[in-house]
Design a protein around this motif. Structure first.
Motif, PDB file in Angstrom:
ATOM      1  N   PRO A 163       0.773  -1.201  -0.021  1.00 54.59           N
ATOM      2  CA  PRO A 163      -0.041   0.006  -0.033  1.00 54.59           C
ATOM      3  C   PRO A 163       0.968   1.329   0.073  1.00 54.59           C
ATOM      4  CG  PRO A 163      -0.649  -1.605   1.625  1.00 54.59           C
ATOM      5  CD  PRO A 163       0.405  -2.109   1.135  1.00 54.59           C
ATOM      6  N   GLN A 164       0.332   2.291  -0.570  1.00 54.47           N
ATOM      7  CA  GLN A 164       1.048   3.464  -0.743  1.00 54.47           C
ATOM      8  C   GLN A 164       0.410   4.553   0.253  1.00 54.47           C
ATOM      9  OE1 GLN A 164       3.974   3.569  -2.692  1.00 54.47           O
ATOM     10  NE2 GLN A 164       3.619   1.446  -2.993  1.00 54.47           N
ATOM     11  N   GLY A 165       1.311   5.427   0.635  1.00 53.79           N
ATOM     12  CA  GLY A 165       0.916   6.563   1.415  1.00 53.79           C
ATOM     13  C   GLY A 165       0.186   6.256   2.899  1.00 53.79           C
ATOM     14  N   GLY A 166      -0.792   7.196   3.060  1.00 53.18           N
ATOM     15  CA  GLY A 166      -1.542   7.029   4.330  1.00 53.18           C
ATOM     16  C   GLY A 166      -0.632   7.516   5.610  1.00 53.18           C
ATOM     17  N   THR A 167      -1.113   7.305   6.844  1.00 54.56           N
ATOM     18  CA  THR A 167      -0.742   7.623   8.047  1.00 54.56           C
ATOM     19  C   THR A 167       0.467   6.551   8.435  1.00 54.56           C
ATOM     20  OG1 THR A 167      -2.745   8.832   8.681  1.00 54.56           O
ATOM     21  CG2 THR A 167      -0.981   8.220  10.276  1.00 54.56           C
ATOM     22  N   PRO A 168       1.569   7.029   8.780  1.00 56.76           N
ATOM     23  CA  PRO A 168       2.637   5.973   9.283  1.00 56.76           C
ATOM     24  C   PRO A 168       1.925   5.133  10.460  1.00 56.76           C
ATOM     25  CG  PRO A 168       3.711   8.077   9.180  1.00 56.76           C
ATOM     26  CD  PRO A 168       2.217   8.283   8.803  1.00 56.76           C
ATOM     27  N   THR A 169       2.579   3.836  10.519  1.00 57.93           N
ATOM     28  CA  THR A 169       1.980   2.888  11.415  1.00 57.93           C
ATOM     29  C   THR A 169       2.592   2.853  12.899  1.00 57.93           C
ATOM     30  OG1 THR A 169       3.110   0.938  10.444  1.00 57.93           O
ATOM     31  CG2 THR A 169       1.055   1.415   9.691  1.00 57.93           C
ATOM     32  N   VAL A 170       3.830   3.596  12.899  1.00 64.35           N
ATOM     33  CA  VAL A 170       4.333   3.720  14.077  1.00 64.35           C
ATOM     34  C   VAL A 170       4.496   5.128  14.766  1.00 64.35           C
ATOM     35  CG1 VAL A 170       6.771   3.524  15.348  1.00 64.35           C
ATOM     36  CG2 VAL A 170       6.117   1.944  13.236  1.00 64.35           C
ATOM     37  N   SER A 171       4.263   5.090  15.938  1.00 61.90           N
ATOM     38  CA  SER A 171       3.937   6.567  16.614  1.00 61.90           C
ATOM     39  C   SER A 171       4.774   6.617  17.876  1.00 61.90           C
ATOM     40  CB  SER A 171       2.625   6.896  16.756  1.00 61.90           C
ATOM     41  OG  SER A 171       1.990   6.082  17.633  1.00 61.90           O
ATOM     42  N   THR A 172       5.177   7.904  18.186  1.00 65.77           N
ATOM     43  CA  THR A 172       5.777   8.177  19.568  1.00 65.77           C
ATOM     44  C   THR A 172       5.432   9.803  19.935  1.00 65.77           C
ATOM     45  OG1 THR A 172       7.892   8.627  19.050  1.00 65.77           O
ATOM     46  CG2 THR A 172       7.511   6.499  19.533  1.00 65.77           C
ATOM     47  N   LEU A 173       5.891  10.114  21.033  1.00 70.56           N
ATOM     48  CA  LEU A 173       5.986  11.381  21.369  1.00 70.56           C
ATOM     49  C   LEU A 173       7.602  11.656  21.532  1.00 70.56           C
ATOM     50  CD1 LEU A 173       3.205  12.085  23.851  1.00 70.56           C
ATOM     51  CD2 LEU A 173       3.322  12.687  21.444  1.00 70.56           C
ATOM     52  N   PRO A 174       8.694  11.884  20.463  1.00 72.51           N
ATOM     53  CA  PRO A 174       9.959  11.629  20.473  1.00 72.51           C
ATOM     54  C   PRO A 174      10.569  12.499  21.492  1.00 72.51           C
ATOM     55  CG  PRO A 174       9.207  12.761  18.419  1.00 72.51           C
ATOM     56  CD  PRO A 174       7.998  12.368  19.338  1.00 72.51           C
ATOM     57  N   ARG A 175      10.161  13.797  21.312  1.00 72.72           N
ATOM     58  CA  ARG A 175      11.017  14.783  22.464  1.00 72.72           C
ATOM     59  C   ARG A 175      10.514  14.434  23.921  1.00 72.72           C
ATOM     60  NH1 ARG A 175      13.016  19.558  19.917  1.00 72.72           N
ATOM     61  NH2 ARG A 175      13.617  20.116  22.159  1.00 72.72           N
ATOM     62  N   LEU A 176       9.407  14.293  24.279  1.00 77.33           N
ATOM     63  CA  LEU A 176       8.969  13.794  25.679  1.00 77.33           C
ATOM     64  C   LEU A 176       9.621  12.651  26.129  1.00 77.33           C
ATOM     65  CD1 LEU A 176       5.159  15.019  25.412  1.00 77.33           C
ATOM     66  CD2 LEU A 176       7.059  16.221  26.917  1.00 77.33           C
ATOM     67  N   PHE A 177       9.543  11.603  25.213  1.00 74.19           N
ATOM     68  CA  PHE A 177      10.075  10.099  25.465  1.00 74.19           C
ATOM     69  C   PHE A 177      11.298  10.245  25.753  1.00 74.19           C
ATOM     70  CE2 PHE A 177       6.585   7.213  23.504  1.00 74.19           C
ATOM     71  CZ  PHE A 177       5.494   7.863  24.294  1.00 74.19           C
ATOM     72  N   GLU A 178      12.187  11.038  24.994  1.00 73.63           N
ATOM     73  CA  GLU A 178      13.626  11.374  25.096  1.00 73.63           C
ATOM     74  C   GLU A 178      14.082  11.875  26.446  1.00 73.63           C
ATOM     75  OE1 GLU A 178      17.484  13.149  23.058  1.00 73.63           O
ATOM     76  OE2 GLU A 178      15.636  13.544  22.207  1.00 73.63           O
ATOM     77  N   LYS A 179      13.440  12.940  26.642  1.00 71.83           N
ATOM     78  CA  LYS A 179      13.414  13.656  28.253  1.00 71.83           C
ATOM     79  C   LYS A 179      13.375  12.719  29.384  1.00 71.83           C
ATOM     80  CE  LYS A 179      13.691  16.746  31.226  1.00 71.83           C
ATOM     81  NZ  LYS A 179      14.922  17.461  31.737  1.00 71.83           N
ATOM     82  N   HIS A 180      12.346  11.973  29.273  1.00 68.93           N
ATOM     83  CA  HIS A 180      11.915  11.212  30.414  1.00 68.93           C
ATOM     84  C   HIS A 180      12.209   9.699  30.300  1.00 68.93           C
ATOM     85  CE1 HIS A 180       9.653  14.632  31.865  1.00 68.93           C
ATOM     86  NE2 HIS A 180       9.009  14.664  30.712  1.00 68.93           N
ATOM     87  N   GLY A 181      13.098   9.518  29.628  1.00 69.34           N
ATOM     88  CA  GLY A 181      13.920   8.078  29.390  1.00 69.34           C
ATOM     89  C   GLY A 181      12.821   6.916  28.931  1.00 69.34           C
ATOM     90  N   ILE A 182      11.580   7.237  28.104  1.00 67.94           N
ATOM     91  CA  ILE A 182      11.126   6.274  27.802  1.00 67.94           C
ATOM     92  C   ILE A 182      11.281   5.810  26.474  1.00 67.94           C
ATOM     93  CG2 ILE A 182       8.464   5.941  27.308  1.00 67.94           C
ATOM     94  CD1 ILE A 182       7.898   8.543  28.820  1.00 67.94           C
ATOM     95  N   VAL A 183      11.545   4.294  26.357  1.00 72.44           N
ATOM     96  CA  VAL A 183      12.034   3.702  25.188  1.00 72.44           C
ATOM     97  C   VAL A 183      10.830   2.603  24.971  1.00 72.44           C
ATOM     98  CG1 VAL A 183      13.702   2.319  24.130  1.00 72.44           C
ATOM     99  CG2 VAL A 183      14.451   3.814  25.965  1.00 72.44           C
ATOM    100  N   THR A 184      10.443   2.801  23.598  1.00 73.61           N
ATOM    101  CA  THR A 184       9.517   1.885  23.111  1.00 73.61           C
ATOM    102  C   THR A 184      10.046   0.917  22.186  1.00 73.61           C
ATOM    103  OG1 THR A 184       9.110   3.031  20.873  1.00 73.61           O
ATOM    104  CG2 THR A 184       8.021   3.960  22.959  1.00 73.61           C
TER     105      THR A 184
END
Length: 703
Positions: free
Chosen positions: A341-362
């Motif tokens: 399939p082409q385009g669409g919303t990416p299937t992976v999501s995070t809150l990159p800056r917030l997670f990096e600040k608070h040491g959250i690894v997915t």
């Protein structure tokens, strides 16, 4: 005794007189049955005729039974019950009692039910008295009798039927001529909420349906919840009219769609709610909860708005994902078969800056599978209440299970200076599978857990971080920095502004440290709240035709709404809504299967690889013989062929034996459960009977 006869006769006469007068004087109705019982009792003691005494005594007994029945029905004692269910699902929650005790405005419940109708199912006939008793119970508990309960039987061609149709109560055709109404309208002042049909299959939701309707019509200011998502959950879903959770939120709350830009949409939201001028930040006083669903591609500016919101004491519920199936459905289907399939919303999501600040690894693009809690379809994992790390959390009140669909996980959380509450973890037999392999296995999901590698540790699925957050943006708002760079690069020759030109708005004030306690609730699955995971639909016949009605399929929706209500300080509803049917996987069998996968799965996989290699060699031999035009194998080839056949048969037998061993263990457990269920109760009865027999025998001999 003779001296008492005149007094007994006088009492009997007075009782008879009061009984007769009670039919003429309304104020004496309360003592009617008391007078009857006392009069008959006095008369039975006065007469010396045994037959007359027996007859009067029987009448007194009948009157006492009738009198007791009247007291029970008038005082509500008859509505008392003993709840023997494990989760007290037929006992009113404290939240419900509190709502009723604090009810200030009058509420009218018009309860429509067609009684004595032929053709109604046995389930509905059994359910009607349950609803009757429940409505009477909550009516009796309301403050200052503020609930008026009207029982209405809408027979055909009557004003009552017209009223039911006006109130949009569902019409269920139970026979050629019989139409069943079974619903209620709940109103207070100018607000009304309709429960179009009391579904027996949703009996555990009865308390929440009614008490939430009462809360909705009596609350004058609707709580507000912000929504941040790239998914169009307002029009999609199983009903094609929006995800059920969207409707649940919108029905009882003011839903503020913040989009993915957040701050840019605040002026419209403030204008619609008549809040005045919008600030350039999210204000927890106005929007106490923000729900973030699959924030794929979130911009630094939007993440900064969430960061500052947390620092101001906001509540963020973030559902991130390693493989969002809802997002995958937004991709365009390829024109040619076999292409992705082409385009669409990416299937992976995070809150990159917030997670990096608070040491959250997915887990990133790797999907978690948990054989111990897997449903029949291993894409789904079902965790029951006893599997949750925290049992007494208010958001888990009466939550019986949480269901996940191909979730990710939080593999590490530091969160320095914050309180970390790990609400739910996977089992130590869980492991990860790359999302590319998962996407290729939709048609055959059972292969995903074969040879699953586990590190003997569980992973966080639901976590809450609480406390005074520190900013993840020490350099300030990225939008301000970007604006400065654009101004510097765009025109170095820019002339000085004239007095009449508009001045630039001041930059956003950046908080470095929290000024109030914020809460960040993380869920490692964005499909967690979507249709077919949180809610299912059932068809219902209404005055507008057949419509779909959402019913909870798991505890996911109630859990999310509990968090929202707690943040909105309306925790009274927590618990009532969560009485959902319990999906309980057979964990003992799942443990055996998981152990099989761990200890035998790799061995079976190795055997299968050897079989595949042997089959490949046999195929190559046949192809070589055909290519050379030979009719027979050589002696060496023949020996190799038969040896390979024997080895393949031995390996296949070994694999069958391993699988039979697992099935034998499961069958033994099932047989043990069956025998215990079959023998324990009769055994206890026989044991007690023998004990009573021996006791009576010994008592007889002692005489």
């Amino acid at each position: 005794m003779k001296a008492l006869k005149p007094a007994l006769l006088a009492i009997a006469g007075i009782g008879l007189l009061l009984l007769l007068l009670s039919f003429a004087i309304e104020s004496l109705e309360l003592i009617r049955w008391t007078a009857l019982v006392v009069g008959l009792a006095a008369f039975s003691m006065h007469t010396e005729n045994r037959i007359a005494r027996a007859a009067v005594g029987t009448a007194v007994l009948a009157a006492l039974v009738f009198f007791f029945t009247e007291i029970v029905s008038d005082t509500g004692i008859g509505r008392k019950n003993i709840d023997l269910t494990e989760d007290d699902r037929f006992t009113l929650t404290e939240g419900t009692k509190s709502i009723l005790a604090e009810l200030e405005d009058p509420v009218t419940i018009n309860y429509y039910v067609t009684r004595d109708i032929e053709g109604a199912s046995a389930d509905i006939k059994r359910y009607i008295p349950r609803v009757d008793n429940f409505l009477e119970e909550i009516s009796s508990l309301a403050k200052n009798e503020n609930i008026t309960l009207n029982f209405i039987d809408p027979q055909a061609n009557t004003d009552e039927e017209d009223a039911a149709i006006v109130d949009e109560i569902n019409i269920t055709q139970v026979s050629e001529t019989g139409r069943l109404f079974f619903g209620a309208s709940i109103s207070s002042l100018d607000k009304k909420k309709v429960i179009p049909f009391f579904n027996p299959e949703a009996e555990t939701q009865l308390e929440y349906d009614i008490i939430s309707a009462i809360a909705e019509v009596t609350v004058r200011n609707r709580p507000v919840i912000g929504l941040v998502t790239p998914l169009n959950i307002s029009t999609g879903g199983q009903s094609r009219k929006g995800q059920a959770i969207y409707s649940e939120l919108k029905n009882s709350r003011e839903l503020a769609d913040l989009g993915m830009s957040i701050v840019e949409n605040l002026p419209t939201i403030y204008e619609n709610n008549e809040w005045g001028d919008a600030p350039n930040y999210l204000d927890p006083e106005r929007i106490p909860v923000v729900l973030v669903v699959h924030p794929a591609g979130i911009t630094p500016e939007a993440e900064f708005a969430l960061d500052q919101y947390l620092l101001r004491g906001g509540n963020v519920i973030a559902c991130v994902d390693s493989l969002s199936l809802a997002a995958q459905q937004t991709a365009q289907q390829p024109q040619f078969p076999g292409m992705p399939p082409q385009g669409g919303t990416p299937t992976v999501s995070t809150l990159p800056r917030l997670f990096e600040k608070h040491g959250i690894v997915t887990s990133g693009p790797e999907v978690l599978f948990d054989p111990k809690f897997a449903a029949d379809n291993p894409f789904f994992s079902v965790y029951n209440k006893e599997d949750m790390s925290i049992q007494d959390d208010i958001t888990l009140a009466s939550i019986q299970n949480l269901v996940f669909l191909a979730p990710g996980a939080f593999t590490s959380i530091e969160a320095k200076g914050l309180e970390v509450s790990r609400i739910l973890k996977s089992s130590d037999r869980s492991g990860f599978v790359p999302d590319t392999r998962v996407k290729a296995s939709f048609q055959n999901p059972q292969t995903l857990t074969k040879g699953l590698s586990s590190k003997d540790k569980g992973y966080d699925l639901v976590v809450r971080l609480s406390g005074e957050f520190e900013t993840a943006f020490p350099d300030g708002n990225p939008a301000d920095k970007k604006e400065d760079e654009e101004e510097k690069d765009s025109d170095d020759k820019k002339e000085e502004k004239t007095d009449g030109e508009e001045t630039k708005e001041p930059k956003t004030e950046t908080l470095k440290k929290g000024t109030a306690t914020g809460n960040l609730i993380l869920v490692a699955d964005s499909d967690f709240i979507m249709d077919r995971v949180a809610y299912s639909y059932r068809q219902a016949l209404t005055t507008q035709g057949v419509q779909l009605r959402a019913v909870p399929l798991s505890g996911n929706g109630p859990f999310l709404l509990n968090i929202v209500d707690q943040a909105n300080n309306s925790a009274y509803l927590i618990g009532a809504r969560a009485r959902t049917p319990v999906m309980r996987p057979l964990t003992v069998f799942k443990d055996l299967e998981a152990e099989y996968e761990q200890t035998i799965g790799k061995k079976v996989k190795a055997i299968q690889e050897e079989l595949d290699a042997a089959n490949k060699k046999l195929s190559e031999l046949v192809q070589k013989r055909a290519a050379e035009g030979r009719a027979r194998f050589t002696a060496e080839e023949t020996k190799f062929y038969f040896d390979a056949q024997k080895e393949r048969a031995a390996k296949e037998k070994e694999m069958r034996e391993e699988q039979k061993g697992l099935q034998s263990d499961i069958d033994a457990i099932k047989s043990g459960i069956f025998l215990k269920s079959l023998l324990i109760v009769p055994g206890l009865v026989i044991f007690v009977g023998i004990g009573v027999f021996i006791f009576r025998r010994m008592s007889t001999q002692a005489r």
